[in-house]
Design a protein around this motif. Structure first.
Motif, PDB file in Angstrom:
ATOM      1  N   GLY A   1      10.807   9.056 -14.494  1.00 44.31           N
ATOM      2  CA  GLY A   1      11.073   9.660 -15.823  1.00 44.31           C
ATOM      3  C   GLY A   1      12.460   9.853 -15.509  1.00 44.31           C
ATOM      4  O   GLY A   1      13.552   9.437 -17.125  1.00 44.31           O
ATOM      5  N   ALA A   2      13.404  10.282 -14.759  1.00 43.90           N
ATOM      6  CA  ALA A   2      15.249  10.429 -14.843  1.00 43.90           C
ATOM      7  C   ALA A   2      15.355   9.172 -15.207  1.00 43.90           C
ATOM      8  O   ALA A   2      16.289   9.424 -15.902  1.00 43.90           O
ATOM      9  N   PHE A   3      14.981   7.694 -14.174  1.00 47.50           N
ATOM     10  CA  PHE A   3      15.499   6.667 -15.281  1.00 47.50           C
ATOM     11  C   PHE A   3      15.596   6.855 -16.924  1.00 47.50           C
ATOM     12  O   PHE A   3      16.549   6.199 -17.664  1.00 47.50           O
ATOM     13  N   LEU A   4      14.194   6.778 -17.202  1.00 49.67           N
ATOM     14  CA  LEU A   4      13.971   6.679 -18.590  1.00 49.67           C
ATOM     15  C   LEU A   4      14.754   7.680 -19.797  1.00 49.67           C
ATOM     16  O   LEU A   4      14.568   7.386 -20.728  1.00 49.67           O
ATOM     17  N   GLU A   5      14.866   8.695 -18.805  1.00 54.21           N
ATOM     18  CA  GLU A   5      15.571   9.963 -19.791  1.00 54.21           C
ATOM     19  C   GLU A   5      17.142  10.253 -19.736  1.00 54.21           C
ATOM     20  O   GLU A   5      18.143  10.400 -20.075  1.00 54.21           O
ATOM     21  N   LYS A   6      17.795   9.444 -18.599  1.00 57.56           N
ATOM     22  CA  LYS A   6      18.773   8.263 -18.432  1.00 57.56           C
ATOM     23  C   LYS A   6      19.424  10.452 -18.040  1.00 57.56           C
ATOM     24  O   LYS A   6      20.682  10.612 -18.030  1.00 57.56           O
ATOM     25  N   ARG A   7      19.051  10.375 -16.492  1.00 59.34           N
ATOM     26  CA  ARG A   7      19.721  11.644 -16.199  1.00 59.34           C
ATOM     27  C   ARG A   7      19.182  11.934 -14.375  1.00 59.34           C
ATOM     28  O   ARG A   7      18.552  10.425 -13.833  1.00 59.34           O
ATOM     29  N   ALA A   8      20.187  11.894 -13.410  1.00 62.00           N
ATOM     30  CA  ALA A   8      19.662  12.430 -12.422  1.00 62.00           C
ATOM     31  C   ALA A   8      18.309  12.489 -12.080  1.00 62.00           C
ATOM     32  O   ALA A   8      18.402  13.681 -12.113  1.00 62.00           O
ATOM     33  N   ALA A   9      18.006  12.214 -11.226  1.00 60.24           N
ATOM     34  CA  ALA A   9      16.483  12.683  -9.820  1.00 60.24           C
ATOM     35  C   ALA A   9      16.888  13.520  -9.807  1.00 60.24           C
ATOM     36  O   ALA A   9      17.777  13.866  -8.533  1.00 60.24           O
ATOM     37  N   GLN A  10      15.800  14.583  -9.795  1.00 61.80           N
ATOM     38  CA  GLN A  10      15.466  16.047  -8.959  1.00 61.80           C
ATOM     39  C   GLN A  10      14.421  15.701  -7.755  1.00 61.80           C
ATOM     40  O   GLN A  10      13.739  15.830  -8.637  1.00 61.80           O
ATOM     41  N   PHE A  11      14.472  15.098  -6.715  1.00 62.06           N
ATOM     42  CA  PHE A  11      13.603  15.259  -5.701  1.00 62.06           C
ATOM     43  C   PHE A  11      13.273  16.665  -5.204  1.00 62.06           C
ATOM     44  O   PHE A  11      14.173  16.992  -4.914  1.00 62.06           O
ATOM     45  N   ARG A  12      11.902  16.597  -5.043  1.00 66.04           N
ATOM     46  CA  ARG A  12      11.474  18.052  -4.655  1.00 66.04           C
ATOM     47  C   ARG A  12      10.583  17.453  -3.586  1.00 66.04           C
ATOM     48  O   ARG A  12      10.011  18.326  -2.893  1.00 66.04           O
ATOM     49  N   ASP A  13      10.674  16.253  -2.664  1.00 64.11           N
ATOM     50  CA  ASP A  13       9.579  16.575  -1.485  1.00 64.11           C
ATOM     51  C   ASP A  13       8.263  16.709  -2.027  1.00 64.11           C
ATOM     52  O   ASP A  13       7.305  17.409  -1.087  1.00 64.11           O
ATOM     53  N   GLU A  14       7.463  16.430  -3.663  1.00 66.13           N
ATOM     54  CA  GLU A  14       6.459  16.606  -3.323  1.00 66.13           C
ATOM     55  C   GLU A  14       5.076  15.787  -4.101  1.00 66.13           C
ATOM     56  O   GLU A  14       6.338  14.494  -5.016  1.00 66.13           O
TER      57      GLU A  14
ATOM     58  N   ARG B   1       0.742  -1.161   0.403  1.00 65.38           N
ATOM     59  CA  ARG B   1      -0.033   0.351  -0.092  1.00 65.38           C
ATOM     60  C   ARG B   1       0.866   1.500  -0.478  1.00 65.38           C
ATOM     61  O   ARG B   1       0.072   1.820  -0.934  1.00 65.38           O
ATOM     62  N   LEU B   2       1.637   1.042   0.570  1.00 64.05           N
ATOM     63  CA  LEU B   2       3.078   2.534   0.381  1.00 64.05           C
ATOM     64  C   LEU B   2       3.504   2.528  -0.260  1.00 64.05           C
ATOM     65  O   LEU B   2       3.978   3.749  -1.151  1.00 64.05           O
ATOM     66  N   PHE B   3       3.698   1.256  -1.446  1.00 66.72           N
ATOM     67  CA  PHE B   3       4.273   1.455  -2.806  1.00 66.72           C
ATOM     68  C   PHE B   3       3.521   2.269  -3.386  1.00 66.72           C
ATOM     69  O   PHE B   3       3.942   2.849  -4.577  1.00 66.72           O
ATOM     70  N   HIS B   4       1.881   1.618  -3.359  1.00 65.74           N
ATOM     71  CA  HIS B   4       1.147   2.251  -4.213  1.00 65.74           C
ATOM     72  C   HIS B   4       1.092   3.543  -3.662  1.00 65.74           C
ATOM     73  O   HIS B   4       0.759   4.438  -4.957  1.00 65.74           O
ATOM     74  N   ALA B   5       1.013   4.136  -2.930  1.00 65.72           N
ATOM     75  CA  ALA B   5       0.630   5.727  -2.613  1.00 65.72           C
ATOM     76  C   ALA B   5       1.799   5.777  -2.720  1.00 65.72           C
ATOM     77  O   ALA B   5       1.931   7.696  -3.048  1.00 65.72           O
ATOM     78  N   MET B   6       2.913   5.802  -3.211  1.00 63.43           N
ATOM     79  CA  MET B   6       4.083   6.257  -3.712  1.00 63.43           C
ATOM     80  C   MET B   6       3.416   6.928  -5.223  1.00 63.43           C
ATOM     81  O   MET B   6       4.415   8.547  -5.787  1.00 63.43           O
ATOM     82  N   PHE B   7       2.575   6.642  -6.108  1.00 64.33           N
ATOM     83  CA  PHE B   7       2.242   6.887  -7.421  1.00 64.33           C
ATOM     84  C   PHE B   7       1.514   7.900  -7.298  1.00 64.33           C
ATOM     85  O   PHE B   7       1.250   8.997  -8.510  1.00 64.33           O
ATOM     86  N   ALA B   8       1.585   8.300  -5.623  1.00 62.08           N
ATOM     87  CA  ALA B   8       0.380  10.038  -5.534  1.00 62.08           C
ATOM     88  C   ALA B   8       1.246  10.793  -6.220  1.00 62.08           C
ATOM     89  O   ALA B   8       1.279  12.376  -5.795  1.00 62.08           O
ATOM     90  N   THR B   9       3.210  10.333  -6.376  1.00 58.71           N
ATOM     91  CA  THR B   9       4.010  11.827  -5.570  1.00 58.71           C
ATOM     92  C   THR B   9       4.497  12.237  -6.395  1.00 58.71           C
ATOM     93  O   THR B   9       4.816  11.047  -7.975  1.00 58.71           O
ATOM     94  N   ASP B  10       4.653  13.544  -6.896  1.00 58.45           N
ATOM     95  CA  ASP B  10       5.713  13.662  -8.060  1.00 58.45           C
ATOM     96  C   ASP B  10       7.133  13.315  -7.784  1.00 58.45           C
ATOM     97  O   ASP B  10       7.931  12.437  -9.453  1.00 58.45           O
ATOM     98  N   ASP B  11       7.351  13.395  -6.952  1.00 58.83           N
ATOM     99  CA  ASP B  11       8.987  12.461  -6.973  1.00 58.83           C
ATOM    100  C   ASP B  11       9.185  10.414  -7.977  1.00 58.83           C
ATOM    101  O   ASP B  11       9.801  10.256  -7.942  1.00 58.83           O
ATOM    102  N   GLN B  12       7.561  10.041  -7.536  1.00 59.06           N
ATOM    103  CA  GLN B  12       7.948   8.655  -8.585  1.00 59.06           C
ATOM    104  C   GLN B  12       7.929   9.020  -9.491  1.00 59.06           C
ATOM    105  O   GLN B  12       8.489   8.323 -10.770  1.00 59.06           O
ATOM    106  N   LYS B  13       7.040  10.065  -9.910  1.00 60.64           N
ATOM    107  CA  LYS B  13       7.192  10.501 -11.666  1.00 60.64           C
ATOM    108  C   LYS B  13       8.724  10.895 -12.074  1.00 60.64           C
ATOM    109  O   LYS B  13       9.174  10.699 -12.776  1.00 60.64           O
ATOM    110  N   GLU B  14       9.049  12.123 -10.811  1.00 62.84           N
ATOM    111  CA  GLU B  14      11.150  12.751 -11.497  1.00 62.84           C
ATOM    112  C   GLU B  14      11.971  11.311 -11.209  1.00 62.84           C
ATOM    113  O   GLU B  14      12.406  10.933 -12.937  1.00 62.84           O
ATOM    114  N   GLY B  15      11.127   9.813 -10.271  1.00 64.76           N
ATOM    115  CA  GLY B  15      12.592   9.006 -10.090  1.00 64.76           C
ATOM    116  C   GLY B  15      12.406   8.121 -11.591  1.00 64.76           C
ATOM    117  O   GLY B  15      13.372   8.151 -11.766  1.00 64.76           O
TER     118      GLY B  15
END
Ligand code: HXC
Length: 258
Positions: A245-258, A229-243
């Motif tokens: 997305g950054a992997f797929l774009e082959k760049r370092a993730a910039q997390f914003r705690d959002e 459930r925590l794993f699922h909840a992470m999909f509500a965060t921008d940081d999951q999209k950033e993490g």
């Protein structure tokens, strides 16, 4: 709050809390435990802090609860005051990651305090022990519970019943500490680990803590459900999209705690 028994420094998103009663090998007296609880609470709510390191001196992380302070107390004193019932366990309630960087003695309450942290990095001169039996008492802030969970019944019983000390190598073999490093590089190693953690999403790091800690409190099926459930909840965060997305774009993730 001005501290007399601890030193707190915040730099590069890492709060370093250093126990500082050198004349008593950092024995945990009322003042130190109160200041430590305050500093941990402060660091937990300080927006600049992303990881906490708890450490002592090169000779002692902490040699236990202050024996001079408690030796004359009666049962009624300690029961009514609920001695070590609240402030002494503040480290276990911190939501941000806490690393214990342990050199020298971590005995009794000192070992218990280190075990309240999320993981322990040990200097090669570290010595762990639960020698309370030599004083006619049992451990008081979780030693019989946390050490047993960390190293299993046999070694925990051995430590608590004989009061012997465990060196860093044995502690690593037994799973009490995550790694052993040369004493002179202890703080560099702890800072490097804290720096890595500080780069992550604070939301995710806090969720990791909650999930791992839940494993000590519940069954496997409940724990894995909680984790999922925590794993699922992470999909509500921008940081999951950033993490991701950054992997797929082959760049370092910039997390914003959002
Ligand atoms: C008060 C302590 C102390 C302690 C050391 N000191 N440990 N004072 N409480 N827990 C003091 C000594 O009295 C001495 O002060 C100074 O620190 C240096 O200690 P020495 O014994 O001279 O050093 P050394 O010979 O190097 O021996 C180190 C040691 C030994 C092996 C760590 O100090 C030791 O065994 N300490 C007690 C360890 C212990 O039993 N811890 C469990 C405590 S009970 P002076 O002024 O005399 O020079 C506990 C219960 C937990 O933790 C409950 C919940 C918190």
């Amino acid at each position: 709050m001005a501290y007399e028994t601890i030193i707190v420094e915040v730099e590069d998103h890492v709060a370093v809390i250093r126990l500082n009663r050198p004349d008593a090998l950092n024995a945990l007296n009322t003042q130190l435990l109160s200041e430590l609880a305050d500093a941990l609470r402060e660091a937990d709510v300080n927006e600049k802090v992303r990881c906490i390191i708890l450490t002592g001196s090169s000779k002692a992380f902490a040699a236990g609860a202050d024996i001079k302070e408690m030796s004359e107390k009666s049962f009624v004193d300690v029961f009514l005051a609920d001695l070590f019932g609240n402030e002494a366990t503040a480290a276990a309630r911190v939501r941000k990651p806490v690393i214990a960087a342990v050199a020298g003695y971590a005995l009794g309450g000192g070992c218990e305090l280190a075990m309240m942290c999320d993981f322990i990095i040990a200097a090669d001169n570290a010595k762990f022990g639960q020698p309370e039996i030599n004083l006619g008492v049992v451990a008081g802030i979780g030693g019989t519970q946390r050490l047993t969970r960390a190293v299993g019944k046999s070694k925990s019983m051995d430590m608590h019943l004989t009061g012997r000390f465990m060196d860093a190598e044995e502690a690593e073999r037994a799973g009490l500490v995550s790694r052993v490093v040369p004493a002179k590089s202890l703080m560099d190693e702890a800072q490097a680990a804290a720096g890595k953690i500080a780069e992550k999403s604070r939301l995710t790091a806090m969720a990791v803590k909650e999930a791992v800690n839940r494993s000590f409190e519940t069954t496997l099926s409940e724990g894995t459900l909680f984790e999922r459930r925590l794993f699922h909840a992470m999909f509500a965060t921008d940081d999951q999209k950033e993490g991701m997305g950054a992997f797929l774009e082959k760049r370092a993730a910039q997390f914003r705690d959002e």
